[in-house]
Write a protein that holds these residues in place. Structure first.
Motif, short mmCIF file in Angstrom:
data_model
loop_
_atom_site.label_atom_id
_atom_site.label_comp_id
_atom_site.label_asym_id
_atom_site.label_seq_id
_atom_site.Cartn_x
_atom_site.Cartn_y
_atom_site.Cartn_z
N GLU A 15 -21.49 37.32 49.09
CA GLU A 15 -22.14 38.08 50.16
C GLU A 15 -22.20 39.56 49.81
O GLU A 15 -21.27 40.10 49.22
CB GLU A 15 -21.37 37.89 51.47
N ARG A 46 -26.05 25.05 58.26
CA ARG A 46 -24.83 25.85 58.38
C ARG A 46 -25.14 27.24 58.93
O ARG A 46 -24.34 27.82 59.66
CB ARG A 46 -24.17 25.97 57.00
N HIS A 47 -26.30 27.78 58.55
CA HIS A 47 -26.71 29.13 58.98
C HIS A 47 -27.99 29.06 59.81
O HIS A 47 -28.96 29.79 59.56
CB HIS A 47 -26.92 30.03 57.76
N ALA A 50 -29.37 32.25 61.29
CA ALA A 50 -29.76 33.35 60.39
C ALA A 50 -31.23 33.70 60.58
O ALA A 50 -32.03 32.88 61.06
CB ALA A 50 -29.49 32.96 58.95
N ASN A 53 -33.48 31.78 55.56
CA ASN A 53 -32.75 31.05 54.52
C ASN A 53 -33.75 30.78 53.38
O ASN A 53 -34.42 29.74 53.37
CB ASN A 53 -32.18 29.73 55.06
N THR A 99 -29.22 33.44 52.29
CA THR A 99 -29.27 33.57 53.74
C THR A 99 -29.30 35.05 54.10
O THR A 99 -28.53 35.84 53.55
CB THR A 99 -28.04 32.90 54.38
N TYR A 101 -29.13 37.78 57.36
CA TYR A 101 -28.97 38.15 58.77
C TYR A 101 -29.49 39.58 58.89
O TYR A 101 -28.88 40.51 58.37
CB TYR A 101 -27.49 38.07 59.19
#
Length: 216
Positions: A15, A46-47, A50, A53, A99, A101
């Motif tokens: 990240e 999972r995200h 977000a 992706n 991913t 955000y």
């Protein structure tokens, strides 16, 4: 089968924050397009909250399967930069999902390309790259009287022992470079005064870790 190629060690993630946006790179080794799609869907699930992706993958000996997806980012600013990193690093059988955000600051096309490229590159470094080299497995059958001499010579050489079976005689399995078979056979024949029985019993890829960055 390719004699040698590079791919990622396995699963990894990394990240980084760029202009308040979180970019999380997810890296996975995949050998089929089906596995690549399963991996992408798993990360999306999972995200699911977000902003994006984005993904890309490169599969096959000749990279005949390659896909890139921007997942809502401006065309060509996410999936393609991810794919280009895979090509530049000459990796095969690799899938990446980055991913994002959104942090409230727009990066512009150039900024997005750099961000997705950097996230992918750092993610791969964190995961680790391996060299997969195709090796022959040579089995040498010898009398127990030769065991000490042959095993010592093998362990002192550049050859790598796969296994030793202690049966009626001793069967030593050794990994041999594809182009060095005859050289090895001649060496063993000389070492055992022609008493060793030598045969090829298979081929397998051996993996060597080339690089891994454990930071982050």
């Amino acid at each position: 089968m390719l004699p040698c190629y590079h791919t990622v060690q396995g699963y990894g993630e990394h990240e980084l924050i760029i202009q308040r946006s979180r970019f999380i790179a997810h890296i996975q080794r995949v050998e089929t397009e089906e596995k690549a799609q399963e991996f992408i869907q798993e990360i999306k699930k999972r995200h699911k909250d977000a902003t994006h992706n984005c993904s890309a993958y490169l599969i096959g000996e000749n990279n005949h399967i390659q896909k890139a997806n921007d997942d809502g980012e401006p065309s060509g600013t996410a999936g393609v930069p991810i794919l280009e990193v895979l090509k530049k690093k000459e990796l095969k059988d690799t899938a990446v999902v980055v991913t994002r955000y959104f942090g409230g600051i727009k990066l512009g096309a150039g900024g997005l390309i750099r961000a997705y490229g950097k996230a992918t590159s750092e993610g791969i470094s964190s995961t680790g790259v391996v060299e997969r080299k195709l090796m022959k497995i040579i089995q040498t059958s010898i009398d127990y009287t030769f065991l000490g001499k042959v095993e010592n010579e093998l362990r002192s050489s550049s050859y790598q022992i796969k296994d030793i079976h202690y049966v009626d005689n001793v069967q030593i399995e050794t990994y041999i470079d594809m182009g060095s078979t005859q050289l090895f056979i001649d060496w063993i024949t000389d070492l055992t005064n022609g008493q060793g029985k030598i045969k090829e019993i298979g081929e397998v890829y051996l993996e060597t870790l080339l690089s891994k960055n454990n930071e982050g």
